[in-house]
Design a protein around this motif. Structure first.
Motif, PDB file in Angstrom:
ATOM      1  N   ASP A  11       0.868  -1.177   0.000  1.00 41.24           N
ATOM      2  CA  ASP A  11       0.000   0.000   0.000  1.00 41.24           C
ATOM      3  C   ASP A  11       0.903   1.224   0.000  1.00 41.24           C
ATOM      4  O   ASP A  11       1.091   1.897   1.008  1.00 41.24           O
ATOM      5  N   GLY A  12       1.517   1.465  -1.149  1.00 40.41           N
ATOM      6  CA  GLY A  12       2.515   2.514  -1.250  1.00 40.41           C
ATOM      7  C   GLY A  12       1.936   3.904  -1.090  1.00 40.41           C
ATOM      8  O   GLY A  12       0.838   4.196  -1.563  1.00 40.41           O
ATOM      9  N   GLY A  13       2.675   4.745  -0.402  1.00 43.35           N
ATOM     10  CA  GLY A  13       2.276   6.124  -0.241  1.00 43.35           C
ATOM     11  C   GLY A  13       3.107   7.013  -1.144  1.00 43.35           C
ATOM     12  O   GLY A  13       3.573   6.604  -2.202  1.00 43.35           O
ATOM     13  N   GLU A  14       3.340   8.210  -0.710  1.00 45.71           N
ATOM     14  CA  GLU A  14       4.106   9.179  -1.487  1.00 45.71           C
ATOM     15  C   GLU A  14       5.597   8.892  -1.365  1.00 45.71           C
ATOM     16  O   GLU A  14       6.123   8.752  -0.255  1.00 45.71           O
ATOM     17  N   ILE A  15       6.287   8.796  -2.488  1.00 40.06           N
ATOM     18  CA  ILE A  15       7.730   8.559  -2.483  1.00 40.06           C
ATOM     19  C   ILE A  15       8.435   9.876  -2.185  1.00 40.06           C
ATOM     20  O   ILE A  15       8.258  10.871  -2.882  1.00 40.06           O
ATOM     21  N   ALA A  16       9.259   9.875  -1.135  1.00 34.05           N
ATOM     22  CA  ALA A  16       9.955  11.090  -0.715  1.00 34.05           C
ATOM     23  C   ALA A  16      11.334  11.213  -1.352  1.00 34.05           C
ATOM     24  O   ALA A  16      11.856  12.320  -1.500  1.00 34.05           O
ATOM     25  N   ALA A  17      11.945  10.076  -1.694  1.00 30.44           N
ATOM     26  CA  ALA A  17      13.275  10.087  -2.299  1.00 30.44           C
ATOM     27  C   ALA A  17      13.531   8.727  -2.930  1.00 30.44           C
ATOM     28  O   ALA A  17      12.927   7.718  -2.542  1.00 30.44           O
ATOM     29  N   VAL A  18      14.442   8.722  -3.894  1.00 28.77           N
ATOM     30  CA  VAL A  18      14.841   7.485  -4.560  1.00 28.77           C
ATOM     31  C   VAL A  18      16.331   7.267  -4.314  1.00 28.77           C
ATOM     32  O   VAL A  18      17.141   8.186  -4.486  1.00 28.77           O
ATOM     33  N   GLY A  19      16.680   6.055  -3.895  1.00 29.13           N
ATOM     34  CA  GLY A  19      18.084   5.687  -3.727  1.00 29.13           C
ATOM     35  C   GLY A  19      18.464   4.672  -4.785  1.00 29.13           C
ATOM     36  O   GLY A  19      17.622   3.885  -5.227  1.00 29.13           O
TER      37      GLY A  19
END
Length: 308
Positions: free
Chosen positions: A65-73
């Protein structure tokens, strides 16, 4: 809470992970290798990552149940050293940058090795060690070395190589002996299954030069055992005990130099139960669970959350 996406496209596995609410969810696919071959050319690895990464990301987000992505590594290189480069990591880099640009979020680059260290610490529930000094062993098909890890206010932590294999890597030894015994690639879990069926006793003296080890003799010694008609189970056990002896020699020498600071073992070879049990008993060493020992994006997602 926001989500942090991690991507890793190593020479073995296409993987993606999401770190949300302090928990990692991950998906991964091994790169396809033809029977009898010991890996892929980089051009082939790049091709397969291009095909597999969208599938892995789709599977990952289909079950959370993914929410808002804050950053990508993302893993951008094998080690955090000048000149460290492998083409396979460019696939993950390109995808990570595209996602970050579309979402208008930051993208953070880490080394594959840093990801392994963070994944092992997460699995062992010891992320607190990132604020301390400790020794980390990274043992895989491309690396067999020990690094001194120290906190750093910039990139979270810095690593310095303090011991390594002077020739063959641990994962290479496992896969070469596995191929010799007719096992699939990568051979780690199959070699361990064979070894656990053996009760053979061996007196093994590792080849050491200071804290550095040499693993090149393992393949020849195993071939010699095979030619003498030794059971495959005993050969598998000899291979793994030889790697254990080398790691034990490295650990003992480093403990003399750095004292009894925490000791962490990461990388695909470190999912082996025989090696893990012995080093845990002798040194109180920390290990990741198998799912976080082999190549994965879990540590990269965790590191992205810490950089944020």
């Amino acid at each position: 809470m926001p989500d942090f996406l991690g991507i890793d496209t190593s020479n073995y596995t296409t993987s993606a992970a999401c770190y949300l609410n302090g928990t990692v969810e991950q998906e991964k696919l091994l790169l396809p290798v033809r029977p009898g071959e010991l890996g892929l050319r980089q051009s082939d690895a790049v091709f397969h990552h291009v095909q597999q990464l969208p599938q892995v990301l789709e599977k990952l987000y289909a079950r959370i149940d993914g929410g808002e992505i804050a950053a990508v590594g993302v893993s951008s290189r094998p080690r955090n050293q000048e000149g460290s480069y492998m083409p396979c990591f460019t696939v993950g880099m390109g995808t990570a940058r595209s996602i970050a640009l579309a979402l208008r979020v930051p993208v953070y680059c880490f080394s594959h090795q840093e990801g392994h260290i963070a994944a092992a610490l997460y699995s062992a529930k010891r992320l607190d060690l990132l604020k301390k000094r400790f020794l980390a062993f990274h043992v895989s098909g491309g690396t067999t070395e020990a690094v001194l890890v120290e906190p750093d206010h910039g990139p979270l932590f810095q690593v310095r190589i303090v011991a390594s294999s002077l020739d063959l890597k641990g994962g290479q030894a496992v896969d070469r002996v596995g191929a010799m015994l007719g096992l699939p690639f990568p051979s780690g879990k199959f070699l361990e299954e064979l070894a656990l069926q053996s009760t053979a006793k061996f007196s093994i003296r590792p080849s050491m030069k200071g804290a550095d080890c040499s693993l090149s003799g393992i393949e020849n010694q195993c071939r010699g055992l095979l030619e003498k008609g030794a059971p495959k189970e005993d050969i598998a056990r000899f291979c793994l005990l030889s790697i254990l002896a080398a790691l034990d020699g490295m650990a003992a020498k480093l403990r003399e130099e750095y004292g009894e600071i925490p000791m962490l073992f990461a990388g695909g070879v470190m999912s082996n139960g025989i090696i893990r049990s012995a080093l845990t008993e002798k040194y109180g060493a920390l290990f990741a669970e198998p799912a976080f020992s082999s190549d994965n994006a879990a540590g990269i997602a965790v590191l992205a959350s810490l950089r944020r």
